[in-house]
Design an enzyme around this catalytic site. Structure first.
Site, mmCIF file in Angstrom:
data_model
loop_
_atom_site.group_PDB
_atom_site.id
_atom_site.type_symbol
_atom_site.label_atom_id
_atom_site.label_comp_id
_atom_site.label_asym_id
_atom_site.label_seq_id
_atom_site.Cartn_x
_atom_site.Cartn_y
_atom_site.Cartn_z
ATOM 1 N N ARG A 96 34.836 33.454 41.746
ATOM 2 C CA ARG A 96 35.703 32.309 42.072
ATOM 3 C C ARG A 96 36.718 32.693 43.132
ATOM 4 O O ARG A 96 37.057 33.871 43.297
ATOM 5 C CB ARG A 96 36.397 31.787 40.819
ATOM 6 C CG ARG A 96 37.348 32.750 40.118
ATOM 7 C CD ARG A 96 38.761 32.728 40.651
ATOM 8 N NE ARG A 96 39.732 33.263 39.714
ATOM 9 C CZ ARG A 96 40.845 33.862 40.067
ATOM 10 N NH1 ARG A 96 41.114 34.068 41.341
ATOM 11 N NH2 ARG A 96 41.696 34.295 39.156
ATOM 12 N N GLU A 156 45.577 25.584 38.065
ATOM 13 C CA GLU A 156 46.629 26.513 38.507
ATOM 14 C C GLU A 156 46.843 26.426 40.026
ATOM 15 O O GLU A 156 47.968 26.471 40.515
ATOM 16 C CB GLU A 156 46.243 27.934 38.093
ATOM 17 C CG GLU A 156 47.265 28.954 38.520
ATOM 18 C CD GLU A 156 46.967 30.347 37.964
ATOM 19 O OE1 GLU A 156 46.522 30.461 36.813
ATOM 20 O OE2 GLU A 156 47.206 31.324 38.704
ATOM 21 N N ARG A 179 40.036 25.568 42.892
ATOM 22 C CA ARG A 179 39.340 26.795 42.516
ATOM 23 C C ARG A 179 37.860 26.536 42.761
ATOM 24 O O ARG A 179 37.311 25.558 42.238
ATOM 25 C CB ARG A 179 39.552 27.136 41.038
ATOM 26 C CG ARG A 179 40.918 27.722 40.702
ATOM 27 C CD ARG A 179 40.998 29.192 41.112
ATOM 28 N NE ARG A 179 42.342 29.721 40.926
ATOM 29 C CZ ARG A 179 42.762 30.319 39.817
ATOM 30 N NH1 ARG A 179 41.951 30.481 38.784
ATOM 31 N NH2 ARG A 179 43.985 30.794 39.753
ATOM 32 N N CYS A 186 49.953 32.053 41.905
ATOM 33 C CA CYS A 186 50.230 33.326 41.229
ATOM 34 C C CYS A 186 50.035 34.474 42.223
ATOM 35 O O CYS A 186 49.019 34.515 42.919
ATOM 36 C CB CYS A 186 49.284 33.503 40.035
ATOM 37 S SG CYS A 186 49.550 35.032 39.127
ATOM 38 N N THR A 244 49.058 37.346 41.808
ATOM 39 C CA THR A 244 47.868 38.173 41.542
ATOM 40 C C THR A 244 46.640 37.632 42.257
ATOM 41 O O THR A 244 45.618 38.301 42.314
ATOM 42 C CB THR A 244 47.538 38.241 40.033
ATOM 43 O OG1 THR A 244 47.181 36.925 39.583
ATOM 44 C CG2 THR A 244 48.696 38.755 39.217
ATOM 45 N N ARG A 258 37.923 36.538 42.370
ATOM 46 C CA ARG A 258 37.705 37.235 41.092
ATOM 47 C C ARG A 258 36.216 37.153 40.795
ATOM 48 O O ARG A 258 35.669 36.084 40.549
ATOM 49 C CB ARG A 258 38.508 36.605 39.959
ATOM 50 C CG ARG A 258 38.405 37.449 38.678
ATOM 51 C CD ARG A 258 39.419 37.036 37.626
ATOM 52 N NE ARG A 258 38.922 36.028 36.709
ATOM 53 C CZ ARG A 258 38.256 36.295 35.583
ATOM 54 N NH1 ARG A 258 37.981 37.539 35.242
ATOM 55 N NH2 ARG A 258 37.869 35.310 34.789
ATOM 56 N N ARG A 306 39.027 41.088 30.329
ATOM 57 C CA ARG A 306 39.565 39.887 29.666
ATOM 58 C C ARG A 306 38.673 39.553 28.478
ATOM 59 O O ARG A 306 37.557 40.053 28.371
ATOM 60 C CB ARG A 306 39.575 38.688 30.633
ATOM 61 C CG ARG A 306 40.482 38.884 31.834
ATOM 62 C CD ARG A 306 40.574 37.630 32.706
ATOM 63 N NE ARG A 306 41.475 37.856 33.826
ATOM 64 C CZ ARG A 306 41.841 36.927 34.691
ATOM 65 N NH1 ARG A 306 41.382 35.690 34.585
ATOM 66 N NH2 ARG A 306 42.661 37.194 35.680
ATOM 67 N N GLU A 347 41.484 34.830 30.392
ATOM 68 C CA GLU A 347 42.713 35.598 30.273
ATOM 69 C C GLU A 347 43.436 35.296 28.955
ATOM 70 O O GLU A 347 43.433 34.154 28.493
ATOM 71 C CB GLU A 347 43.608 35.198 31.434
ATOM 72 C CG GLU A 347 44.657 36.205 31.686
ATOM 73 C CD GLU A 347 45.195 36.071 33.091
ATOM 74 O OE1 GLU A 347 45.138 34.983 33.657
ATOM 75 O OE2 GLU A 347 45.674 37.085 33.595
HETATM 76 P P1 ADP Z 1 40.003 32.399 36.305
HETATM 77 O O1 ADP Z 1 38.816 33.219 36.558
HETATM 78 O O2 ADP Z 1 39.824 31.073 36.910
HETATM 79 O O3 ADP Z 1 41.220 33.118 36.714
HETATM 80 P P2 ADP Z 1 40.021 32.474 33.308
HETATM 81 O O4 ADP Z 1 40.175 33.909 33.029
HETATM 82 O O5 ADP Z 1 40.882 31.536 32.564
HETATM 83 O O6 ADP Z 1 40.301 32.070 34.800
HETATM 84 O O7 ADP Z 1 38.500 32.071 33.088
HETATM 85 C C1 ADP Z 1 38.079 30.766 33.266
HETATM 86 C C2 ADP Z 1 36.782 30.500 32.544
HETATM 87 O O8 ADP Z 1 35.732 31.191 33.180
HETATM 88 C C3 ADP Z 1 36.788 30.955 31.093
HETATM 89 O O9 ADP Z 1 36.106 30.014 30.303
HETATM 90 C C4 ADP Z 1 35.985 32.231 31.150
HETATM 91 O O10 ADP Z 1 35.346 32.532 29.932
HETATM 92 C C5 ADP Z 1 34.972 31.867 32.199
HETATM 93 N N1 ADP Z 1 34.305 33.024 32.803
HETATM 94 C C6 ADP Z 1 34.857 34.016 33.497
HETATM 95 N N2 ADP Z 1 33.936 34.896 33.895
HETATM 96 C C7 ADP Z 1 32.745 34.446 33.433
HETATM 97 C C8 ADP Z 1 31.417 34.898 33.518
HETATM 98 N N3 ADP Z 1 31.090 36.009 34.173
HETATM 99 N N4 ADP Z 1 30.449 34.159 32.913
HETATM 100 C C9 ADP Z 1 30.757 33.021 32.257
HETATM 101 N N5 ADP Z 1 31.988 32.531 32.150
HETATM 102 C C10 ADP Z 1 32.986 33.231 32.738
HETATM 103 C C1 CIR Z 2 50.790 36.545 32.902
HETATM 104 O O1 CIR Z 2 51.771 36.970 33.494
HETATM 105 O O2 CIR Z 2 50.224 37.158 32.005
HETATM 106 C C2 CIR Z 2 50.242 35.189 33.306
HETATM 107 N N1 CIR Z 2 51.233 34.486 34.057
HETATM 108 C C3 CIR Z 2 48.975 35.335 34.120
HETATM 109 C C4 CIR Z 2 49.055 36.325 35.237
HETATM 110 C C5 CIR Z 2 47.816 36.371 36.124
HETATM 111 N N2 CIR Z 2 46.828 37.170 35.616
HETATM 112 C C6 CIR Z 2 46.348 38.367 35.978
HETATM 113 O O3 CIR Z 2 46.602 39.377 35.353
HETATM 114 N N3 CIR Z 2 45.495 38.361 36.979
#
Ligand code: ADP
Ligand code: CIR
Length: 357
Positions: A126, A225, A229, A271, A273, A280, A309, A314
């Site tokens: 993403r 966020e 995305r 953010c 990060t 990511r 994660r 997260e």
């Molecule tokens: P982001 O990647 O957008 O920062 P999150 O950690 O909240 O945010 O993940 C968003 C969604 O993507 C969650 O439902 C997570 O389980 C899913 N996800 C992340 N990586 C994978 C993957 N490799 N396969 C399937 N789902 C994934």
């Molecule tokens: C935190 O500080 O935990 C949240 N605001 C999310 C921070 C972004 N995540 C990350 O570690 N990439």
């Protein structure tokens, strides 16, 4: 100059953070001299204060990072706190550093990570983008959300071939449909307390939604966020194919939408990060031996600049031994290098898992 009531909240919040055992990057880097220097400042166009930046980290002492930029100018106005956090998180983006020009390279350089399908359930890449001339979540009005959604969905409706699909607004979506999309890892979750405390969930669900292609392999989140995305995902470990699909989708959108960027920080996101490449690249992976001890797995992942994660993203737990492992660094390197770092690291973890078998 920040108003008196904001200063009072900041002083109380700072004291609470200083007295806590928070492990956040905010606590680590917000020294008293930096706090005192920044507490009265406001950004030129939106009058965002230090409180707007750090209130999520003050409310959620278990934050990993604890800071967001309410508008693009916050990265300059509050550079004394953002810069050390950026440098720490992205590992080596020190004084004078400049994010390199974008270079995606070729997905074909990243062969399937798990051709025998023994470890990887799915792969996802993403990136995030902000639309020029709009601030980030805390400064958006309800009308801004509507305008952004309208602008973005108009362009999404022009996507063709594999990327063609349909937009589903969150407003009016049946709760069970929403939950199914979340459970299948397509849709963002609701009620993230870190975003809520940052004032990033106002007027929810206005302007929020998800675009999904026919094969459910290309998704676009609208106004979660970040303004956008862009997500590519599929079963298995074919990182190259997943990455290529994301690049084509992003390029199609970039044709009609103007994204915010900064000559030093690269692409701008809410953010810190996510700055720079905003990439990511993750796998959902089962590592039965290494995964027995999450702390040990995290330590090993850290050596490869990878972040662990839980299964639902997260701040979640791993269900049935499924971890989400991705590149940590997104800034100070190209897109190609960020994805390459993840490819190399995941290959190394799989090799270590095999040695334990
Ligand atoms: P982001 O990647 O957008 O920062 P999150 O950690 O909240 O945010 O993940 C968003 C969604 O993507 C969650 O439902 C997570 O389980 C899913 N996800 C992340 N990586 C994978 C993957 N490799 N396969 C399937 N789902 C994934
Ligand atoms: C935190 O500080 O935990 C949240 N605001 C999310 C921070 C972004 N995540 C990350 O570690 N990439």
């Amino acid at each position: 100059m920040a108003p008196c009531e904001i200063l009072e909240l900041l002083e109380a919040g700072y004291q609470k953070l200083a007295d806590s055992d928070s492990k956040s990057l905010l606590k680590k880097h917000l020294t008293k001299p930096i706090f005192d220097k920044l507490k009265t400042k406001v950004t030129p166009s939106y009058c965002s204060t230090l409180l707007d930046c750090i209130q999520s980290g003050l409310c959620n002492l278990d934050s990993n990072v604890g800071i967001y930029a309410p508008d693009p100018e916050a990265y300059q106005t509050f550079a004394e706190i953002f810069d050390p956090i950026i440098n720490d998180y992205h590992k080596g983006f020190g004084k004078g550093a400049k994010h390199p020009a974008s270079c995606f390279g070729y997905g074909a350089d990243f062969p399937d990570l798990d051709p025998e399908q023994k470890f990887i359930l799915s792969t996802r890449v993403r990136c995030g983008r902000s639309i020029q001339d709009f601030p980030f979540n805390p400064c958006l009005s309800e009308d801004d959300y509507r305008k952004l959604e309208c602008m973005i969905t108009k362009v999404l409706s022009t996507l063709c071939n594999e990327h063609a699909g349909k937009y589903y607004p969150l407003a009016g979506m049946e709760k069970d449909v929403q939950q199914k999309l979340i459970d299948k890892h397509y849709l963002f979750k609701e009620g993230d307390r870190f975003l809520q405390a940052a004032n990033a969930s106002r007027f929810w669900p206005t302007g929020r939604g998800i675009f999904i292609n026919r094969a459910r392999t290309f998704l676009v989140w609208v106004n979660e966020e970040d303004h956008i995305r862009i997500i590519s995902m599929e079963r298995g470990g074919d990182l190259g194919r997943v990455y290529e699909r994301m690049i084509i989708g992003l390029e199609s959108l970039a044709y009609s939408l103007k994204f915010s960027s900064d000559s030093r920080l690269g692409n701008l996101t809410f953010c810190p990060t996510n700055l720079g490449t905003t990439i990511r690249a993750s796998v959902h992976i089962k590592l039965p031996h290494l995964g027995k001890d999450r702390a040990k797995l995290e330590e090993m992942a850290k050596k490869h600049n990878l972040q662990v994660r839980g299964t639902s993203g997260e701040h979640t737990e791993a269900k049935d031994g499924v971890y989400d492992i991705s590149n940590t660094r997104r800034m100070g390197l190209t897109e190609y290098q960020a994805v390459g770092e993840m490819h190399k690291g995941i290959s190394a973890l799989i090799e270590a898992e095999c040695q334990e078998c």
